[in-house]
Design a protein around this motif. Structure first.
Motif, PDB file in Angstrom:
ATOM      1  N   LYS A  41       0.833  -1.200   0.000  1.00 14.17           N
ATOM      2  CA  LYS A  41       0.000   0.000   0.000  1.00 14.17           C
ATOM      3  C   LYS A  41       0.870   1.254   0.000  1.00 14.17           C
ATOM      4  O   LYS A  41       2.031   1.221   0.388  1.00 14.17           O
ATOM      5  N   LYS A  42       0.286   2.344  -0.409  1.00 14.39           N
ATOM      6  CA  LYS A  42       0.992   3.623  -0.402  1.00 14.39           C
ATOM      7  C   LYS A  42       1.140   4.114   1.046  1.00 14.39           C
ATOM      8  O   LYS A  42       0.217   4.021   1.840  1.00 14.39           O
ATOM      9  N   GLU A  43       2.319   4.613   1.364  1.00 12.29           N
ATOM     10  CA  GLU A  43       2.547   5.156   2.705  1.00 12.29           C
ATOM     11  C   GLU A  43       1.744   6.428   2.912  1.00 12.29           C
ATOM     12  O   GLU A  43       1.561   7.220   1.997  1.00 12.29           O
ATOM     13  N   LYS A  44       1.301   6.627   4.176  1.00  9.25           N
ATOM     14  CA  LYS A  44       0.579   7.840   4.565  1.00  9.25           C
ATOM     15  C   LYS A  44       1.453   8.641   5.520  1.00  9.25           C
ATOM     16  O   LYS A  44       2.242   8.070   6.278  1.00  9.25           O
ATOM     17  N   LEU A  45       1.295   9.943   5.493  1.00 11.59           N
ATOM     18  CA  LEU A  45       1.927  10.819   6.473  1.00 11.59           C
ATOM     19  C   LEU A  45       0.820  11.361   7.364  1.00 11.59           C
ATOM     20  O   LEU A  45      -0.082  12.047   6.892  1.00 11.59           O
ATOM     21  N   THR A  46       0.879  11.014   8.637  1.00 17.94           N
ATOM     22  CA  THR A  46      -0.123  11.469   9.604  1.00 17.94           C
ATOM     23  C   THR A  46       0.532  12.462  10.549  1.00 17.94           C
ATOM     24  O   THR A  46       1.641  12.227  11.039  1.00 17.94           O
ATOM     25  N   HIS A  47      -0.162  13.574  10.799  1.00 17.01           N
ATOM     26  CA  HIS A  47       0.297  14.557  11.778  1.00 17.01           C
ATOM     27  C   HIS A  47      -0.747  14.670  12.873  1.00 17.01           C
ATOM     28  O   HIS A  47      -1.934  14.748  12.604  1.00 17.01           O
ATOM     29  N   PHE A  48      -0.281  14.633  14.111  1.00 18.76           N
ATOM     30  CA  PHE A  48      -1.177  14.887  15.232  1.00 18.76           C
ATOM     31  C   PHE A  48      -0.407  15.565  16.340  1.00 18.76           C
ATOM     32  O   PHE A  48       0.820  15.539  16.382  1.00 18.76           O
ATOM     33  N   LYS A  49      -1.163  16.191  17.229  1.00 17.11           N
ATOM     34  CA  LYS A  49      -0.581  16.941  18.334  1.00 17.11           C
ATOM     35  C   LYS A  49      -1.212  16.437  19.624  1.00 17.11           C
ATOM     36  O   LYS A  49      -2.429  16.306  19.708  1.00 17.11           O
ATOM     37  N   VAL A  50      -0.357  16.116  20.600  1.00 15.76           N
ATOM     38  CA  VAL A  50      -0.830  15.702  21.917  1.00 15.76           C
ATOM     39  C   VAL A  50      -0.058  16.477  22.980  1.00 15.76           C
ATOM     40  O   VAL A  50       1.007  17.037  22.711  1.00 15.76           O
ATOM     41  N   TYR A  51      -0.618  16.488  24.172  1.00 15.66           N
ATOM     42  CA  TYR A  51       0.018  17.180  25.296  1.00 15.66           C
ATOM     43  C   TYR A  51       0.369  16.152  26.364  1.00 15.66           C
ATOM     44  O   TYR A  51      -0.488  15.404  26.831  1.00 15.66           O
ATOM     45  N   TRP A  52       1.656  16.118  26.712  1.00 17.70           N
ATOM     46  CA  TRP A  52       2.282  15.133  27.598  1.00 17.70           C
ATOM     47  C   TRP A  52       2.377  15.756  28.973  1.00 17.70           C
ATOM     48  O   TRP A  52       2.997  16.810  29.139  1.00 17.70           O
ATOM     49  N   HIS A  53       1.752  15.133  29.974  1.00 26.63           N
ATOM     50  CA  HIS A  53       1.704  15.695  31.324  1.00 26.63           C
ATOM     51  C   HIS A  53       2.612  14.889  32.251  1.00 26.63           C
ATOM     52  O   HIS A  53       2.295  13.758  32.614  1.00 26.63           O
ATOM     53  N   ASP A  54       3.748  15.494  32.615  1.00 30.15           N
ATOM     54  CA  ASP A  54       4.740  14.857  33.489  1.00 30.15           C
ATOM     55  C   ASP A  54       4.485  15.356  34.907  1.00 30.15           C
ATOM     56  O   ASP A  54       4.836  16.493  35.244  1.00 30.15           O
ATOM     57  N   ILE A  55       3.875  14.528  35.741  1.00 34.07           N
ATOM     58  CA  ILE A  55       3.492  14.935  37.098  1.00 34.07           C
ATOM     59  C   ILE A  55       4.397  14.227  38.102  1.00 34.07           C
ATOM     60  O   ILE A  55       4.342  13.010  38.252  1.00 34.07           O
ATOM     61  N   LEU A  56       5.237  15.011  38.783  1.00 37.36           N
ATOM     62  CA  LEU A  56       6.158  14.476  39.780  1.00 37.36           C
ATOM     63  C   LEU A  56       5.631  14.660  41.197  1.00 37.36           C
ATOM     64  O   LEU A  56       6.125  14.021  42.126  1.00 37.36           O
ATOM     65  N   SER A  57       4.643  15.526  41.372  1.00 37.01           N
ATOM     66  CA  SER A  57       4.169  15.905  42.703  1.00 37.01           C
ATOM     67  C   SER A  57       2.815  15.282  43.014  1.00 37.01           C
ATOM     68  O   SER A  57       2.172  14.677  42.156  1.00 37.01           O
ATOM     69  N   GLY A  58       2.387  15.482  44.254  1.00 37.36           N
ATOM     70  CA  GLY A  58       1.050  15.076  44.673  1.00 37.36           C
ATOM     71  C   GLY A  58       0.945  13.597  45.008  1.00 37.36           C
ATOM     72  O   GLY A  58       1.924  12.854  44.971  1.00 37.36           O
TER      73      GLY A  58
END
Length: 188
Positions: A41-58
């Motif tokens: 199959k033909k290759e696809k280029l996918t773009h997405f944006k996510v937000y990574w939450h690094d929680i060290l406290s609590g």
């Protein structure tokens, strides 16, 4: 009926001959047709944006230091295991798209530089059950950090590409941070 018995006898004999031949370890790999894995199959280029939450406290941190640094003056040698939420927007309470699971380790002595090894495991929508694997260098104080995508699974099988990481929020007192990951993924 006699033909069936003869056929089964021949099959058993062939199986015995094949299994009795000594395997010298040179026949462990073979070439296969790309179509069997959907690679025609033909290759696809996918773009997405996510937000990574690094929680060290609590009470419920998502990043735990499992190896302290070799000196108190830098993060060098420290290793943190992560199970960070990936969300659709900057606020922690926005839609959770998946988890970033893996570790980061202090790999630079003269700057804040990490070795990042993590999977983005998607849990919703079209990509539910699929992953991308990120392995690379993250100089955390740089405005934009680029790291390679070295593989994936599910809809991202045979993936490659890169991510751009940008810190959106950081609490300098406790180390909690939110980082935008803009992902560019080539896949079939």
């Amino acid at each position: 009926m006699a033909k069936l018995i003869f056929f089964l006898a021949v099959q058993i004999l062939l199986l015995a001959v094949v299994s009795s031949t000594g395997d010298d370890g040179e026949n462990f790999a073979r070439t296969i047709d790309r179509k069997l894995l959907g690679l025609h199959k033909k290759e696809k280029l996918t773009h997405f944006k996510v937000y990574w939450h690094d929680i060290l406290s609590g009470p419920n941190p998502t990043s735990i230091m499992i190896q302290p640094p070799v000196k108190n003056t830098s993060y060098f040698g420290a290793i943190s295991m992560i199970d960070n939420a990936l969300t659709a927007r900057v606020p922690m309470n926005s839609t959770v798209l998946g988890q970033a699971q893996g570790f980061y380790a202090g790999a630079a002595q003269k700057e804040l530089g990490f070795l990042m090894a993590m999977n983005f495991a998607f849990k919703t929508g079209k990509y539910n059950g699929s992953t991308i694997t990120i392995l690379g260098r993250n100089t955390a104080l740089s405005e934009v950090r680029e790291m390679p995508i070295v593989g994936g699974s599910g809809l991202f099988r045979f993936a490659r590409g890169y991510v751009e990481a940008r810190t959106k929020w950081i609490n300098l007192k406790n180390g909690d941070a939110t980082v935008e990951y803009s992902c560019y993924v080539l896949h079939y």
